[in-house]
Design an enzyme around this catalytic site. Structure first.
Site, PDB file in Angstrom:
ATOM      1  N   GLY A 202       0.810  -1.215   0.000  1.00 18.45           N
ATOM      2  CA  GLY A 202       0.000   0.000   0.000  1.00 18.45           C
ATOM      3  C   GLY A 202       0.842   1.263   0.000  1.00 18.45           C
TER       4      GLY A 202
ATOM      5  CG  ASN B 106      -5.733   3.746   8.703  1.00 18.19           C
ATOM      6  OD1 ASN B 106      -6.076   4.733   8.062  1.00 18.19           O
ATOM      7  ND2 ASN B 106      -4.698   3.774   9.514  1.00 18.19           N
TER       8      ASN B 106
ATOM      9  CG  HIS C  31      -0.232  -6.621   5.056  1.00 15.99           C
ATOM     10  ND1 HIS C  31      -0.434  -6.234   6.362  1.00 15.99           N
ATOM     11  CD2 HIS C  31       0.227  -5.542   4.401  1.00 15.99           C
ATOM     12  CE1 HIS C  31      -0.091  -4.943   6.465  1.00 15.99           C
ATOM     13  NE2 HIS C  31       0.310  -4.510   5.294  1.00 15.99           N
TER      14      HIS C  31
ATOM     15  CB  CYS D 247       0.881   7.605  26.584  1.00 16.05           C
ATOM     16  SG  CYS D 247      -0.099   9.085  26.441  1.00 16.05           S
TER      17      CYS D 247
ATOM     18  CD  GLN E  51      -7.579  -0.726   7.034  1.00 13.12           C
ATOM     19  OE1 GLN E  51      -8.387  -1.581   7.371  1.00 13.12           O
ATOM     20  NE2 GLN E  51      -6.324  -0.749   7.438  1.00 13.12           N
TER      21      GLN E  51
ATOM     22  CB  SER F  84      -1.882  -3.376   1.107  1.00 11.16           C
ATOM     23  OG  SER F  84      -0.932  -4.137   1.812  1.00 11.16           O
TER      24      SER F  84
ATOM     25  CB  THR G 263      13.046  -9.895 -10.961  1.00 14.21           C
ATOM     26  OG1 THR G 263      14.089  -9.721 -11.914  1.00 14.21           O
ATOM     27  CG2 THR G 263      12.467 -11.298 -11.097  1.00 14.21           C
TER      28      THR G 263
END
Ligand SMILES: *Cc1c(COP(=O)(O)O)cnc(C)c1O
Length: 400
Positions: A71, A151, A201, A325, A179, A199, A237
């Site tokens: 992505g 997302n 994954h 944080c 997403q 993307s 490639t």
């Protein structure tokens, strides 16, 4: 320990059929798609079939699909490729303040190179207003880039309207649909999309592989030079196992889309309803209806999303938070802040992103565990005690 995976927006488990197919192309079918002999032809055929599969999922043609490393690379190619190729026409780009960093940081890089970028605000549901897009357009505008679905909070943008507007004005329209692809029906023609990033994954495929859809006729410049792979737009490639895996994942997403959506959405609604019934002082983040089927994001007042996340992890539930944080970054999510949230509320946010492998039992388990964690954390929270006296005390745990 029981393990429940509620972080599908970060990455999805890889489909086992996808893995099995990829292994074939790492073991016996290892040819270079550029070679003329049998091994090359075998690999080349597989790459072309994968391209066809991704194109079909988007309502595009195979010639309009180019494989990338994911992505992030697709977003870079879309934004920089269009900017460089069209700078004689204009130097202005319109995007939103809630994009993924792959878009935001690319835009910042383009600003340093002399381009002007408008970052559109969003409403309290993270929705872009079409009027704002309209008003931002100048005679210098060459590209509008608005993500399909966010997302962090899952809000689905008015892509069709923005696409229509861009088309009328003769401006290219890119959408980061990482997403949304595989979770929501997308047709590049119906939505007037000129460029689209996806993307592997995020749709039960492998990591390190993605694709960009580029409508036929769009003027774009390659960002790297080399051989003639991917019609010189993306030389090097081909990642054959990755491409074959993405092709399989896209094929399965297309065949199972409505089934997946119905399954995940039912679980999402049960989880949202359960949290609202069992826990007080919370806020559902993102659009109440126009959201991804698997997306749940709540702010829990008086506590830190980060503590919630760590406590859930100890109970085997994997989630994500909009603040970090304790892990380096002091700032809460740019998305939640753009929605007009206070730092305090943003710090209490928790994202639970569901996927096709989740079950009703997962939801029940979460609804048993989460209220107890929230209660315990609140009983210890200094914000809880002080909030009643000083409700606007921001981020007392975070030095803000
Ligand atoms: C995950 C994600 C990306 C980045 O994709 P990679 O393949 O991890 O580089 C870009 N945009 C959005 C909206 C994402 O969710």
């Amino acid at each position: 320990m029981r393990r429940v995976y509620f972080d599908h927006s970060a990455t999805t488990p890889v489909d086992h059929e996808v893995v099995d197919l990829m292994v074939e192309y790492m073991k016996d079918k290892f040819g270079n798609p550029g070679s003329i002999h049998y091994f090359g032809r075998e690999a080349n055929k597989a790459v072309n079939e994968a391209r066809e599969s991704v194109a079909t999922l988007l309502g595009a043609t195979a010639k309009e699909v180019f494989f990338t490393s994911g992505g992030t690379e697709s977003d870079n190619i879309a934004l920089k490729g269009i900017a460089y190729a069209n700078r004689k026409k204009g130097n202005h780009i319109i995007t939103t303040s809630i994009e993924h960093h792959a878009v935001l940081h690319t835009c910042e890089s383009l600003e340093k190179q002399g381009f002007t970028v408008t970052y559109l605000p969003v409403d309290e549901n993270a929705m872009v207003r079409i009027e704002d897009v309209k008003n931002a357009i100048t005679d210098q505008t060459i590209l509008i880039s608005v993500m399909f679905a966010n997302n962090e909070v899952g809000t689905i943008q008015p892509i069709k309207e923005i696409g229509q507007l861009a088309k009328e004005k003769g401006i290219y329209f890119h959408t980061d649909a990482v997403q949304a692809v595989g979770n929501y029906p997308i047709d590049v023609n119906e939505y007037n999309i000129d460029l689209l990033s996806l993307s592997g994954h995020k749709l039960y495929g492998p990591k390190g592989i993605g694709a960009i859809y580029i409508r036929k006729g769009v003027k774009i410049e390659a960002l790297q030079q080399g051989g003639s792979q991917e019609r010189k737009l993306r030389p090097g490639t081909e990642n054959v196992p990755g491409i074959v895996g993405l092709g399989k994942a896209a094929e399965k997403a297309r065949l199972e889309l409505s089934e997946r959506m119905a399954h995940v959405q039912a679980l999402r609604d049960k989880l949202i309803k359960g949290i609202q019934e069992k826990i007080v002082d919370i806020k559902l983040n993102g659009h109440p209806e126009k959201r991804l089927p698997g997306s749940v994001n709540f702010s829990f007042f008086y506590i830190e999303g980060e503590s919630l996340l760590l406590n859930l992890d100890m109970k085997g539930i994997a989630a994500s938070s909009g603040s970090a944080c304790t892990s380096g970054s002091l700032d809460p999510s740019h998305v939640l802040l753009a929605m007009g949230m206070t730092h305090e509320t943003a710090h209490g946010s928790l994202r639970l992103s569901l996927g096709r492998g989740n079950t009703e039992a997962d939801i029940d388990y979460c609804l048993e565990v989460l209220p107890k964690i929230v209660e315990t954390l609140r009983s210890m929270s200094p914000l809880n005690a002080t909030s009643k006296l000083a409700p606007s005390n921001p981020c007392s745990n975070c030095h803000h």
